[in-house]
Design an enzyme around this catalytic site. Structure first.
Site, mmCIF file in Angstrom:
data_model
loop_
_atom_site.group_PDB
_atom_site.id
_atom_site.type_symbol
_atom_site.label_atom_id
_atom_site.label_comp_id
_atom_site.label_asym_id
_atom_site.label_seq_id
_atom_site.Cartn_x
_atom_site.Cartn_y
_atom_site.Cartn_z
ATOM 1 C CE LYS A 77 -3.837 -2.285 2.262
ATOM 2 N NZ LYS A 77 -4.829 -2.256 3.331
ATOM 3 C CG ASP A 117 -7.536 0.275 3.268
ATOM 4 O OD1 ASP A 117 -8.387 -0.578 2.984
ATOM 5 O OD2 ASP A 117 -6.319 0.137 3.040
#
Ligand code: ATR
Length: 291
Positions: A77, A117
């Protein structure tokens, strides 16, 4: 019994995938394929085991292949941020990308990075625990990638007090300093809280293995001082921390809701369609709980 059938794959099937290492445990294919199927889309979602050293090649390969989109999970990420042509506000704010959309513009394929997220954290805390974050007192365990995103998201939602506890104290201190600078109204400390709090949030990886100890030192913070406990881990669905929290009478939730909402938002980004959230939740529950 919930069944997910593949579409009749043909020359117009669009492909999405999740990239990570390890990846075999991922519940995302079950969730996204159920959603494509529910909306009658000729799309398909698979998982690729990709090592960090191959991430750039995988993303550039996908650009050449005109793949529709990717999700990224551990350990990609943060690495992916520099590989994007554009970043949405959330990816910029949290310095992490978990969703990629490959978009054709003026004959070229652009790589757009998103972070779904962070929003999923607050949506799941609200939906699954009835948590109102503004003004809340929160103990956050963990200061890795997930911990940093959670800490910044909670601060941006204007929690009143944030206690950051991590094995490597310097990492918690680094995040605390960033919060002091970016969100000065939040009281932040790198220790266990003294009195009662609203939420304990586990963002460490402790609990993934059955032999793992709890990430919380209950001698320093007994769980009857917390109203609710959320564990970002969803497999196993009931970690040692959640079992102990339940015993202490706390409201509890695991990370299924977070996985659901980051996926629902990614689905919308790729397809432009409203995600069938109920279908996606059932597919995840079937995958994770086996019923
Ligand atoms: P993620 O992207 O999932 O957050 P990560 O960045 O590797 O993964 O972070 C893992 C988190 O779990 C960190 O907070 C880590 O603590 P350290 O910063 O001290 O490494 C925590 N963690 C992992 N294993 C742990 C262990 N055995 N004991 C305590 N904390 C642990």
């Amino acid at each position: 019994m919930l069944k997910c059938r593949l579409p009749d794959i043909n020359a117009t099937t669009r492909l999405c995938a999740v990239l990570g290492s390890p990846i075999a445990h991922s519940a995302s294919p079950a969730m996204q394929n159920a959603a494509f199927q529910a909306l009658g889309l000729n799309w398909c979602y698979v998982a690729f085991e990709v090592e960090p050293k191959n991430l750039r090649a995988a993303i550039e390969g996908a650009r050449a292949l005109n793949i529709a989109g990717f999700n990224l999970t551990v350990p990609h990420k943060l690495l992916a941020v520099d590989m994007m042509d554009t970043l949405d506000e959330s990816a910029k704010m949290f310095g992490a990308v978990n969703t990629i959309k490959f978009e054709r513009k003026n004959g070229m394929i652009q790589i757009a990075g998103f972070n779904t997220d962070a929003d999923a954290i607050s949506v799941s805390l609200r939906d699954d625990l009835g948590m109102k974050l503004r003004g809340a007192k929160v103990l956050l365990l963990g200061a890795g990638g997930a911990g940093r995103t959670a800490a910044l998201k909670l601060a941006s939602e204007k929690v009143a007090e944030l206690y950051l506890v991590n094995r490597t104290v310097s990492k918690a201190e680094e995040i605390a300093n960033e919060i002091k600078e970016r969100f000065p109204s939040v009281t932040v400390a790198t220790k266990y809280p003294e009195g009662k709090i609203d939420l304990v949030l586990n963002a460490t990886s402790l609990g993934l293995k059955p032999s793992d100890p709890s990430p919380l030192d209950e001698k320093q913070f007994p769980l009857d001082r917390a109203r609710a406990v959320y564990d970002m881990i969803y497999r196993p669905p009931r970690t040692r921390l959640l079992a102990s929290a339940k015993k202490a009478g706390c409201k509890t939730a695991n990370g299924l809701g977070m996985l659901l909402h980051q996926g629902a938002k990614a689905f919308k980004i790729w397809t432009g369609r409203n995600p069938p959230v109920k279908v996606m939740r059932s597919a995840l529950e079937h995958n994770i709980y086996g019923h």
